[in-house]
Design an enzyme around this catalytic site. Structure first.
Site, PDB file in Angstrom:
ATOM      1  N   SER D 315       0.812  -1.213   0.000  1.00  0.00           N
ATOM      2  CA  SER D 315       0.000   0.000   0.000  1.00  0.00           C
ATOM      3  C   SER D 315       0.845   1.263   0.000  1.00  0.00           C
ATOM      4  O   SER D 315       1.933   1.294   0.581  1.00  0.00           O
ATOM      5  CB  SER D 315      -0.888   0.033   1.253  1.00  0.00           C
ATOM      6  N   HIS D 392      -7.481   0.046   6.188  1.00  0.00           N
ATOM      7  CA  HIS D 392      -7.092  -1.349   6.404  1.00  0.00           C
ATOM      8  C   HIS D 392      -7.141  -1.736   7.882  1.00  0.00           C
ATOM      9  O   HIS D 392      -7.566  -2.830   8.226  1.00  0.00           O
ATOM     10  CB  HIS D 392      -5.698  -1.614   5.811  1.00  0.00           C
TER      11      HIS D 392
END
Lengths: 468, 468, 468, 468
Positions: D315, D392
């Protein structure tokens, strides 16, 4: 659906154009073309240069054939058989040329000349939309003609011609329906009704009574059914097999077909029982499907349900009752001792199988007899007498178990004195079993079956019997 | 996808069993089987009794073939061609038997004996999963071998054998890929990418530059594309046609392929232009698809868009430039007057087509020449010289228009001096056109085309030219 | 299928994780969670921050609910109804805030506070896989609870709470099952059996006896059936309609359901008869489907079969017999003359309808009475008494014909004295009919029906009757 | 396709009928309805009795809206926002009634009265065919309006009204797009081109350059892509994730996107890297998809490829560069020591990352800073500053690794100084991580990450920053 009816229109238009071309009006079709006229169209079809131009004509011929009455169809097929033979003059010429200079090309010419013209006719008829199905049905009619010719003791040359035409069909069907073109589909309760209707109709081993009966065979999680389809016969199954998933090898059919049953969770099953396998298209007789089907289903089920370890059939023994009767009457039976013959008298008594004591006596004689039937009784080609045995052993399966009173239905008792057997499909042994069976006639059997064979029998002898 | 990789495992396992059986270990495969070893496996395959047992072996042979290097493949194919011929002894016996008693059965035996064993080999290889595609690819290799044999002026018997093997492939492919088994699918912007990728690759007439170019050809409402597929070659188009829907017969290709265009509402279209038709599988050369494809698409489009009245191609004229050059150099040209020859000198000048005055002079000579090219110039079989013309006229189409400067791309000018033509598909005339063309060689042409033919030309003469 | 069982495993694992988290072991589930425990889980579910984390918990609650016995389910639903109301304190605060400063935001807070917490609970339960179907079934249980509460004359507040919970379901279902998400599917003989099985079960107007009966209704080319499905209820039809294609408006049901019939070629049909329309999911009561279904089917059939010009129902008149009996007993009947009352005495005689002379006398009185029933008899809301009439007239249909002895089955005679009617769906008039009916209560009727109304009846009066 | 164009006709006809009814001719539409007229139609739509009758009207409104120019659309939306509020009088009455007798029914009335009328309007517009997509697009226009209103410092009440209208959309979309109605589909090279085209367009993290780039991301066996679809938005993906299957946790993006790569056999993969996740529909902002998508894909991949043991993201860290700059300038940085600040001066030099020595010095300061950024820097709600981290971690993932120079693209260096991180999805820990994060704000992090945090930093302080 609009599309379909429009399409119907279109086809009609094309056929009409086709008709105009050939000089046949509409009314003519209404009055039914005679077999003779149809034959002329066939001559026209195979004399065309490009195959492409024959699509409409092929459709016209098939449509007209379908509109003929049964006797006229027989006339037509007989004429095709006799008149679309190879051209003998051309054959003679080709032979002469080949002898003069035996080249590959000359041989090719000879090969072509020796091919019956009926083969090319069938190929061209197959150009028509839905031609393949029409040809499969036409071959069914041909079976009827061949039976009739034999029954009426017709001219041997005509019989010969009809048989030869049948070989043409079989040869081409084997090519068109080769393994690579078959599609396996699971049949279950989510299958379209018009397919299921055919499963009901085509089941040939243990008849399906109605839709509820069908549901019991395909809907529960411990039941499976698979069929082969061919892209050119869209909604027509070719062959299908019914499978029960169980916790062990089933010795009898009744519990499998029982109305009230607690289904086994699929993931607990260890054994797949192939208890019924039915060919659907009579017109495809002689084309191999069953072998491929069973092997494919074994592979697919093994993948789907890892707990499955054993793949067996539960099979009828259709030749057993007849063989046993011959043995009992024989002066020197091949598979029975004198004591066995004595014990087996009980099976002439009604309901013997329902009497535990009688049944036990019979069992002790019948099981060794069955072992002899499978392991020793051979036809003139050195293969087992039983047609179902020949099929599964030829596939590479092993005779695993003999099940006394496995099928006590009226049919089961009449055909095989209640006997059923299991053939085991072990993928790792299939090739070897097949080879030894094909080459040496050796029957692969479990030690449990082999042990049942009596020691004190006379040497085996081939029995001359027509193949089933 | 899990299923697929599992399945891969399974196949591997089976192949390994197959290998064990035949006595070949793993390492061996890594070291690449020689062509010789492969031939032995082929002998094994066709000597088997039941076809069913050969599935694993067929797969093994095809896998190994695929792993061979190009020269080894050529070796293998040459050996198959020469060693899998018919058995001449068996042929001689069959001839003798047939002569002694010329029955249908005897002829059948002769027919079988005269068949190259390679045909049965191909049939059995087709049992393997994905066997058909592998065989199509194998025939492509065979084309290479045949070219090489001719180039190196090899032993005529070997050339002959290779040609014969090719005939075996073609014969079987024609049977397997017959019209009844083909499936028509529209190709548009909702088609899966892996299919579209092949459309880009296989386009043979007007190359597709990239995905944007493809999109322009299939996504707008006035563009259509259709392809034939076969069930055994799941994701491989066999042939496809690209269609433009327009308000009239298009005389040139550039406007059709233009980047910036205002699409025509489909329902306002009166004309469907078939501007590109490409065969995809070289290995299927000789098997007829194009004729069926065009007729089917005409039917489907007529149904979908009732306003469509005219179905024409916009076709290249690949043989025109070469013919015109010969004519111009000829002492006694068949299709040009002396004045025409004079006028046509302009086409040797660069960019003549971009100069209006020059172009007009050329046009007046070239159009009558083109009429002569199509209507008078014939090959030794009495058919037009132009291969595209033979294809469409053979399908029953009519030569409708001659389009001066229809394709001014580099390729268009080189191949046909810019000429394009339209062939008209009129369903009601197709059969008649086809018949007269096939039987008499008569070229169906519009009066507009016929009128262009000069009156003062010498009598037509067949020109001996190799067929394209 | 392997995938499915694996997936079962996975879900189980997740649920177990879910359980561990919440501190409930496995044994506990075996012993059945009490309604009280389930309620605690529901509290937990709606108190979570992110909706995403509730998927496993929602599934757990629905699974446990499904495992409860009927009385426990009723307990649970009663508790949800009473305990998941809006928080009155929060409402009071929000009212105070809004009054103090009546902003949009304050009103939003009030709106949220006034929403029953049960609505959010239902939304969150819908996160679970297959949650929607489980909620539809839960609402069916709620219907049972509401009936029971009324039967036992329970605390009005509890009845009120259960009704309110039902409104929550209806509100959310109306949103989830809105027209845009419905999918229309034809039902025919190629439909999967598990769907057809449900058609047999759900048919509510003219019962389907068995699979053969079903086949007669959906397989012939002059029969059609269509159903709405919703993506979240994969194999569950929501509503379906059966259609007969005919050459004119059918006045009676028996010929449509006849066993032996020559089907009409679809392209010759001029009229589509909607003779049965059945809702399938009781739990979706109150959500509008029928109106959309009929209009969509009219559009689709008009497109498919251009020869269709007329779209009518053939409908029962479920309230007619009861109304007629009241009229006959009334001192001052609204729709009958004295002579009519006299003539109608015949219908008390057994088998009166089979006697031509009697039937004719009855007809002359009954048809005018029927006209009055439809055109004059109104409920307290100014709408026709007949519920089927309200449905079709509310859709914008027109009362087209009164069919004497249209249904002489036992049910038909009991419910409507044999009367059936046709409602006409004319797309060009639907909107106007709907508007005038909705706003003014005006019944759209053909002149043929209007003419039947007697002139000499007393002025119409609204009849206070419970809606059917 | 014929069907579609016919259907277009039909819809047009219906709309015309709709128009006639409402008294608006054709020309009027051509002249573009003003926003004011459209508003009147909306009033008409929600005042109708039965929802069913509004289908044509809803379609008409949406069509006209689509034909408006941007400023007129903004006018229309502003009027809807301000004029379709709840009816304050009705609210006051409902409050009074509820206070007088605070029953459930009274609260229900209050709840209904407090609902903005715009909500019912949106529900009714959704009746139209393809209404849902049109409403999603309408909300995108609303975003533009809201931005414009803020930019031009409009009347706060209007801003408030527009925000409230947006909440109506979001509320209804959340209900219509709930998890139970979403369908997961793999996206690969067999996906239709028109879907793939949208994947290219919607990719928001690492842009897809062209079709070749797309092919590299979805075709190889070690690449996967999955998208959620909704039945009412047939060909529109809602969100998709791209996955790389690898032999270990990937620390950098470049090798994943490399042009030349040897793909890993899927069955050898141990790790699934979620390296890109993109929302496709701006108009669905605020509706949760990503959480469900990732969890579903983890489940599906675990099932498909049993060798996969680790599921992590790769990410970006979009807020890191900005935070780091603030820290470096701060008098009392929260996450940097004086030495760190000194070392980080190097990042102001061009191409510092390409110089190994410089990079190593930076690394030693940046990694502890990153640990502080994730573990200590919080926004005013007590959550991490980084928006991707909030997503997340909120899903229950764990911060697993900090990857120095994981993304050295221009964007990667600008946004996050090259830093990338891995979040780990461990199904067995997700629920617990989520709960502790949601309730306590605790960031789940691997010990490897935690260890990087310096000991000698000042106590953490919440930083007031706008949420990203």
């Amino acid at each position: 659906m609009a599309a379909i009816s429009f399409f119907g229109d279109l086809l009609q238009t094309i056929s009409e154009r086709g008709r105009d071309l050939i000089g046949l009006g509409r009314g003519d079709l209404g009055a039914r073309a005679s077999a003779q006229e149809l034959l002329k169209l066939c001559e026209d079809l195979i004399s065309r240069r490009g195959e492409a131009s024959g699509v409409a004509l092929a459709r016209l011929i098939l449509d007209r054939y379908a509109s003929l009455a049964r006797p006229e169809r027989a006339d037509f097929l007989r004429m095709v058989a006799t008149e679309f033979a190879a051209d003998h003059e051309a054959v003679d010429e080709a032979i002469a040329a080949y002898r003069a200079a035996p080249s590959r090309a000359a041989l090719g010419v000879l090969h072509d000349a020796a091919e019956p013209r009926s083969q090319e006719l069938i190929r061209r008829l197959n150009l028509a939309r839905d031609g393949t199905l029409a040809l499969v049905r036409m071959r069914e009619d041909l079976f009827g003609l061949r039976r009739a010719l034999r029954d009426e003791e017709a001219d041997p040359d005509v019989i010969d011609a009809a048989d030869s035409l049948d070989s043409d069909f079989e040869h081409l069907f084997a090519s068109w329906f080769n393994r690579g073109f078959l599609v396996l589909r699971p049949i279950d309760w989510t299958t379209p009704a018009h397919i299921l209707e055919k499963i009901i109709r085509y089941e040939a081993v243990h008849a399906i009574a109605d839709w509820d009966d069908l549901r019991r065979r395909i809907a529960p999680q411990d039941r499976r059914c698979f069929a082969f389809f061919h892209p050119a016969l869209v909604d027509e199954p070719l062959i299908f097999v019914e499978v029960a998933l169980t916790a062990g090898i089933a010795p009898a059919i009744a519990p499998i077909l029982a109305h009230e049953r607690e289904p086994l969770p699929a993931r607990e099953a260890t054994t797949a029982i192939f208890y019924s396998i039915s060919n659907c298209q009579k017109g495809l007789a002689g084309v191999t499907f069953g072998n491929f089907l069973i092997k494919q289903v074994v592979e697919d089920l093994a993948r789907e349900i890892p707990s499955l370890k054993t793949f067996v059939t539960l099979s009828p023994v259709p030749g057993f009752a007849a063989w046993l009767d011959r043995e009992r009457r024989a002066d020197a039976p091949q598979g029975l001792t004198r004591e066995d013959v004595e014990a087996l008298r009980l099976i002439d008594e009604p309901d013997w199988h329902a009497d535990k004591a009688k049944a036990e006596i019979v069992r002790k004689a019948m099981i060794p007899a069955a072992a002899a039937y499978f392991l020793r009784a051979k036809n003139e080609r050195g293969k087992p007498l039983d047609p179902v045995a020949r099929f599964h052993l030829g596939n590479g399966a092993r005779l695993e178990r003999l099940n006394f009173l496995g099928d006590v239905s009226r049919k089961g008792l009449a055909q095989s004195r209640g006997l059923m057997v299991n053939y085991l499909y072990d993928l790792s042994a299939i090739e070897k079993n097949h080879e030894t069976f094909a080459n040496l006639g050796t029957v692969a059997a479990s030690s449990a079956v082999s042990r049942e064979l009596r020691n004190n029998l006379p040497p085996a002898r081939a029995v001359a019997l027509a193949d089933a």
